[in-house]
Design an enzyme around this catalytic site. Structure first.
Site, PDB file in Angstrom:
ATOM      1  NE  ARG A 135      -2.245  -2.452   2.651  1.00 39.84           N
ATOM      2  CZ  ARG A 135      -2.475  -2.899   3.853  1.00 39.84           C
ATOM      3  NH1 ARG A 135      -3.364  -2.332   4.591  1.00 39.84           N
ATOM      4  NH2 ARG A 135      -1.796  -3.920   4.321  1.00 39.84           N
ATOM      5  CD  GLU A 168       1.036 -10.434  17.688  1.00 45.16           C
ATOM      6  OE1 GLU A 168       0.490  -9.943  16.683  1.00 45.16           O
ATOM      7  OE2 GLU A 168       0.421 -10.712  18.739  1.00 45.16           O
TER       8      GLU A 168
HETATM    9  P1  AMP Z   1       4.406  -2.371  11.464  1.00 43.75           P
HETATM   10  O1  AMP Z   1       5.642  -2.956  10.863  1.00 43.75           O
HETATM   11  O2  AMP Z   1       3.931  -3.126  12.671  1.00 43.75           O
HETATM   12  O3  AMP Z   1       4.536  -0.890  11.705  1.00 43.75           O
HETATM   13  O4  AMP Z   1       3.228  -2.589  10.411  1.00 43.75           O
HETATM   14  C1  AMP Z   1       3.092  -1.733   9.324  1.00 43.75           C
HETATM   15  C2  AMP Z   1       2.669  -2.477   8.091  1.00 43.75           C
HETATM   16  O5  AMP Z   1       1.671  -3.459   8.358  1.00 43.75           O
HETATM   17  C3  AMP Z   1       2.094  -1.505   7.091  1.00 43.75           C
HETATM   18  O6  AMP Z   1       2.646  -1.801   5.814  1.00 43.75           O
HETATM   19  C4  AMP Z   1       0.608  -1.741   7.136  1.00 43.75           C
HETATM   20  O7  AMP Z   1       0.072  -1.783   5.842  1.00 43.75           O
HETATM   21  C5  AMP Z   1       0.413  -3.080   7.835  1.00 43.75           C
HETATM   22  N1  AMP Z   1      -0.508  -3.022   8.994  1.00 43.75           N
HETATM   23  C6  AMP Z   1      -0.191  -3.257  10.289  1.00 43.75           C
HETATM   24  N2  AMP Z   1      -1.230  -3.151  11.092  1.00 43.75           N
HETATM   25  C7  AMP Z   1      -2.289  -2.820  10.308  1.00 43.75           C
HETATM   26  C8  AMP Z   1      -3.682  -2.518  10.552  1.00 43.75           C
HETATM   27  N3  AMP Z   1      -4.206  -2.556  11.786  1.00 43.75           N
HETATM   28  N4  AMP Z   1      -4.458  -2.185   9.498  1.00 43.75           N
HETATM   29  C9  AMP Z   1      -3.937  -2.132   8.256  1.00 43.75           C
HETATM   30  N5  AMP Z   1      -2.640  -2.396   7.963  1.00 43.75           N
HETATM   31  C10 AMP Z   1      -1.824  -2.726   8.962  1.00 43.75           C
END
Ligand code: AMP
Length: 169
Positions: free
Chosen positions: A57, A94
């Site tokens: 995205r 996770e």
């Molecule tokens: P992080 O590495 O945990 O910051 O996760 C970020 C990535 O995971 C981004 O590319 C988001 O598109 C996706 N992502 C994580 N959590 C969500 C959520 N609750 N809703 C949509 N996309 C998420």
């Protein structure tokens, strides 16, 4: 305000997750326009040379932003997708790990990069993206997100790179 265009989808892709669905934002001309203009205003365009987006995205917003500003776009992709020589970075999820890659010659040495993704959660994805950009000799000047889940405190992983979000939850 872009909040009105974001749809919360509970228990997707698994139980307990509230997924932030950006498709209502993308499909609405006003919503899409506001999000790209918001990203363009978040960071001074003269402070960076190219826009880098993280699959998948981050590609949507990053490419539209780059085109809007007359700049180029660099994709950071999942493993095995980029055809040329790559640098790769593996980071913790996770459960398990994930890997992202960039072409080693995507940005010239010292090139200033704006990092874009749709959402900041734990920050692990963007932290890996920052490492990749630095690994190929470029300089990440800021990170931009459409949505930030502030309760996960992802900013702490971004170090001294400023982060901007259009919407904070
Ligand atoms: P992080 O590495 O945990 O910051 O996760 C970020 C990535 O995971 C981004 O590319 C988001 O598109 C996706 N992502 C994580 N959590 C969500 C959520 N609750 N809703 C949509 N996309 C998420």
């Amino acid at each position: 305000m872009i909040e009105q265009y974001i749809r919360d989808v509970h228990d997707f892709p698994k139980d307990g997750i509230v997924f932030k669905d950006i498709t209502p934002l993308l499909q609405d001309p006003e919503g899409l326009n506001r999000s790209i203009l918001g990203l363009a205003e978040a960071v001074d365009p003269d402070s960076y040379d190219v826009v880098c987006g993280i699959e998948s995205r981050g590609f949507i917003f990053g490419t539209a932003l780059a085109h809007h500003l007359g700049k180029g776009f660099i994709p950071i992709r999942k493993p095995g997708k980029l055809p040329w020589k790559t640098a790769s970075e593996t980071y913790e999820l996770e459960y398990g790990t994930d890997t992202i890659e960039i072409h080693v010659d995507a940005v010239e040495s010292g090139g200033r990069v704006l990092m874009v993704d749709d959402l900041l959660a734990t920050g692990g994805t963007m932290e890996a993206g920052l490492k990749l950009v630095r690994r190929i000799g470029a300089v990440p000047v800021a990170c931009c997100f459409v949505i930030e889940l502030s309760f996960l405190n992802g900013r702490k992983l971004l170090g001294d790179v400023p982060a901007h979000s259009l919407m904070t939850v």
